[in-house]
Design an enzyme around this catalytic site. Structure first.
Site, mmCIF file in Angstrom:
data_model
loop_
_atom_site.group_PDB
_atom_site.id
_atom_site.type_symbol
_atom_site.label_atom_id
_atom_site.label_comp_id
_atom_site.label_asym_id
_atom_site.label_seq_id
_atom_site.Cartn_x
_atom_site.Cartn_y
_atom_site.Cartn_z
ATOM 1 C CD GLU A 154 -2.857 -1.228 2.357
ATOM 2 O OE1 GLU A 154 -3.841 -1.993 2.326
ATOM 3 O OE2 GLU A 154 -2.575 -0.541 3.370
ATOM 4 C CD GLU A 307 -4.078 -6.161 2.410
ATOM 5 O OE1 GLU A 307 -4.858 -5.471 3.114
ATOM 6 O OE2 GLU A 307 -2.854 -6.013 2.419
#
Length: 661
Positions: A154, A307
């Site tokens: 991320e 995710e």
């Protein structure tokens, strides 16, 4: 190697998630093996936050524990998505290199004790990241368990330190070429800001009053490029030792620090994370918004949901659980829209640490729990859908998305702080989703002719090239809806002169905006067609356009609020206020009808999601998700891959994947 080769290696779509065995002991590992088989896990992400274990001191690597877990997973039929652990430097690194710690805009230097505490522009950090990526690739690059490389986690951490300032100046020299060009671009004649040497230029740190808007947008552009460069350094270090695909997980859609279009071009496989902020229909629409953005970034290539939370819904300052059945519905919602599988964070819920309460496939309650039963059911469903691998999704409508426009709305001194970026995009996508229409996202400079309808909900900044591209799209037969406050500035943050938006787009729309009039926080206006607007209004002049609705009171009474202009063989629509959701949905429905765009599967009631995946050989599959509490008869019964039999109806909350005719 592509996502298709990943599914070939797995023998079907991917199912699994982040696995952190270092948090547990051997009896738990043995239980994991049995429960992963029960759940149908075939891909595990390893090592995302394991830097301190992999490199316990600078330059000394210890892969013994990782060797054992990779071999154990491989022996149990689980492939590995191996991460580089660079999103969380260990304490020894920040103590050895304090200059690599991130500094906030107000000058606060952060310390270790969390994740993402680093300056991505720090030479020491970048060097350490490259070294560990190369070491991992050299050791595991051709391991038979390895299916995918997962760089970092991320990306999006910014820094305002002196190292970042130095890198920013290098970037500015390359972009502008000279100080004169930079001063012109930033409009530094205002407030005595003219720069006479590069060393005078700083990041947009905390200041007494408004920061320079051109500087602000350029700082975002700099960091977007710096993030891509950092990723590419690790990717290239890996490629020297491995032929497996390399990716990083984009945090969509709230990727405020990334140029996602440029970043996606550097990924072998586009992958993303999705965490909803609502339940019910809103949560389902949120998942579709994430998935459609990911698919659009992939540009026709397969992509992967890296995710999701099994029972994680971010509701303001609290985290609530998902509703029963949403584990399956949200997973299939992503697969419907092109994902080559469904992964989660994480496999087993942590018993200690900063994310103790983050949901997982295997919760604290253990396997005898609703969550794990839903996970197992979802694994069975994903395993039944292997024939979808490599198929694609097509869309007849698109929503325009430009990171420059997003960053422009973060600048100081704008007429209203309520000119949001993501909310209008999500609103446009939601209206299409409610109408049963699958939508792409596209950049305003992309080729758009394949879409019958294009919506531009939030392009405060619009480049000359983008404006000309939209003009050509309408002239060539497209239907374009442009919404308020579009094209007010060019790509240097200079105001458009002579009226808004940019001249080529004004030609296609047949209007000229002369004045903006933001509305008060609680103010709500009524238009002549009975619809209602909030946030914003504009004084505009019709210059060839047909007025479809007017303002009904105040200084704008009887002036155009909604217009349509027939230009070339297409139509340019302009909406000068933010409509209530229901009114906006009705307008989009009208536009879809005029553009000739039909729902994915006509005849289904509201609340039943339908998406079609297409194979190159002509096969197709309809993925249906019933988000309602009623049983829905299917207009064309067909074979359901999930049940193995013919499906004639869809029970409340149920899903079906039908082979098309």
């Amino acid at each position: 190697m592509t996502a298709r080769s990943i599914t070939d290696r797995l023998g079907g779509l991917a199912f699994g998630g982040d696995y952190n065995p270092e948090q547990w002991d051997e009896p738990v590992w043995k239980e994991d093996e049995e429960l992963m088989r029960r759940a149908g896990v075939n891909l595990a992400t390893l090592g995302v936050f394991s830097w301190a274990l992999l490199e316990p001191e600078e330059g000394r690597y210890d892969f013994t524990w990782l060797d054992a877990h990779i071999e154990r997973l491989h022996a149990n039929g689980v492939a590995v998505d191996l991460a580089t652990p660079t999103a969380s430097p260990p304490p020894w690194f920040t103590l050895a290199h304090p200059e690599a710690l991130a500094v906030t805009a107000d000058g606060t230097r952060l310390v270790h004790g969390s994740r993402d505490t680093y300056c991505l522009a720090s030479p020491a950090y970048r060097s350490a990241a490259r070294r560990i990526a190369a070491a991992l690739a050299e050791r595991y690059g051709d391991h038979p368990a390895l299916a995918l490389w997962h760089v970092h986690n991320e990306y999006g951490t910014l820094c305002w330190c002196d190292q970042a300032a130095a890198a920013f100046r290098v970037w500015l020299r390359a972009r502008h070429g000279s100080l004169d060009a930079l001063n012109e671009a930033w409009g530094t004649a205002f407030w005595s800001q003219r720069y006479t040497s590069w060393e005078q230029i700083l990041p947009p740190r905390a200041t007494q009053y408004h920061k320079n808007p051109g500087q602000t947008v350029d700082f975002h552009r700099f960091w977007a490029d710096e993030i891509i460069a950092a990723y590419c350094e690790q990717r290239d270090a890996i490629r020297e030792h491995s032929d497996r695909p390399v990716t990083t997980n984009l945090m969509l859609p709230y990727d405020l620090r990334l140029n996602v279009w440029a970043f996606a071009r550097e990924l072998d496989v586009v992958s993303s994370d999705q965490y909803p902020d609502a339940n019910g229909l809103d949560g389902a629409a949120h998942a579709a918004y994430y998935a459609d953005r990911s698919r659009s970034l992939a540009g026709g290539r397969p992509w992967l949901l890296m995710e999701q939370g099994t029972s994680t819904v971010y509701d303001g300052d609290q985290v609530i659980g998902k509703e029963p059945g949403d584990v399956l519905r949200h997973s299939l919602g992503h697969i419907a829209r092109g994902s080559e599988g469904a992964l989660f964070f994480q496999w087993r819920q942590s018993r200690a640490g900063a994310e103790t309460w983050h949901s997982a496939m295997l919760p604290h309650a253990g396997p005898d729990s609703r969550i794990f039963r839903e996970v197992t059911r979802t694994g069975e469903a994903v395993a039944a859908l292997g024939e979808l691998a490599g198929s694609t999704v097509t869309a007849q409508a698109a929503v325009l998305d430009d990171p420059d426009a997003m960053w422009a709305l973060e600048a100081d001194g704008l007429p209203s702080s309520r000119l949001g970026y993501h909310a209008p995009l999500a609103g446009a996508h939601r209206a299409l989703w409610d109408a049963g229409v699958t939508a792409d996202f596209a950049h305003p400079e992309h080729e758009l002719s394949r879409y019958r309808l294009v919506i531009a909900p939030s392009l405060f900044l619009l480049s000359d090239k983008g404006a000309e591209n939209l003009r050509r799209y309408v002239e060539g037969g497209g239907t374009l809806l442009v919404q308020h406050a579009t094209g007010y500035v060019d790509d240097r943050m200079h105001a458009r002169l002579g009226g808004y938006p940019a001249a080529p787009l004004r030609e296609a729309l047949g209007i000229r905006v002369e004045e903006h009039r933001p509305l008060r926080t609680q103010e709500r206006i009524t238009l002549s067609d009975g619809s209602h607007g909030t946030v914003w209004s504009e004084a505009l002049r019709a210059e060839g356009a047909e007025t479809l609705a007017t303002y009904t009171h105040g200084m704008l009474a009887d002036s155009p609020a909604l217009t349509r202009h027939r230009f070339g063989t297409g139509q340019g629509w302009y909406l000068s206020t933010l409509l209530d959701d229901a009114d906006y949905g009705a307008l989009v429905g009208r536009l879809l009808k005029e553009a000739g765009v039909e729902p994915e599967l006509p005849g289904l009631p509201s609340g039943v999601e339908a998406v079609t995946r297409h194979a190159a050989d002509g096969r197709r599959w309809h993925v249906l998700l019933n988000h309602t509490e009623g049983t829905v008869p299917l207009p064309n019964p067909a074979h359901d891959l999930l049940t193995g039999g013919a499906a004639h109806e869809l029970p409340p909350g149920a899903c079906a994947v039908l082979r098309g005719h």
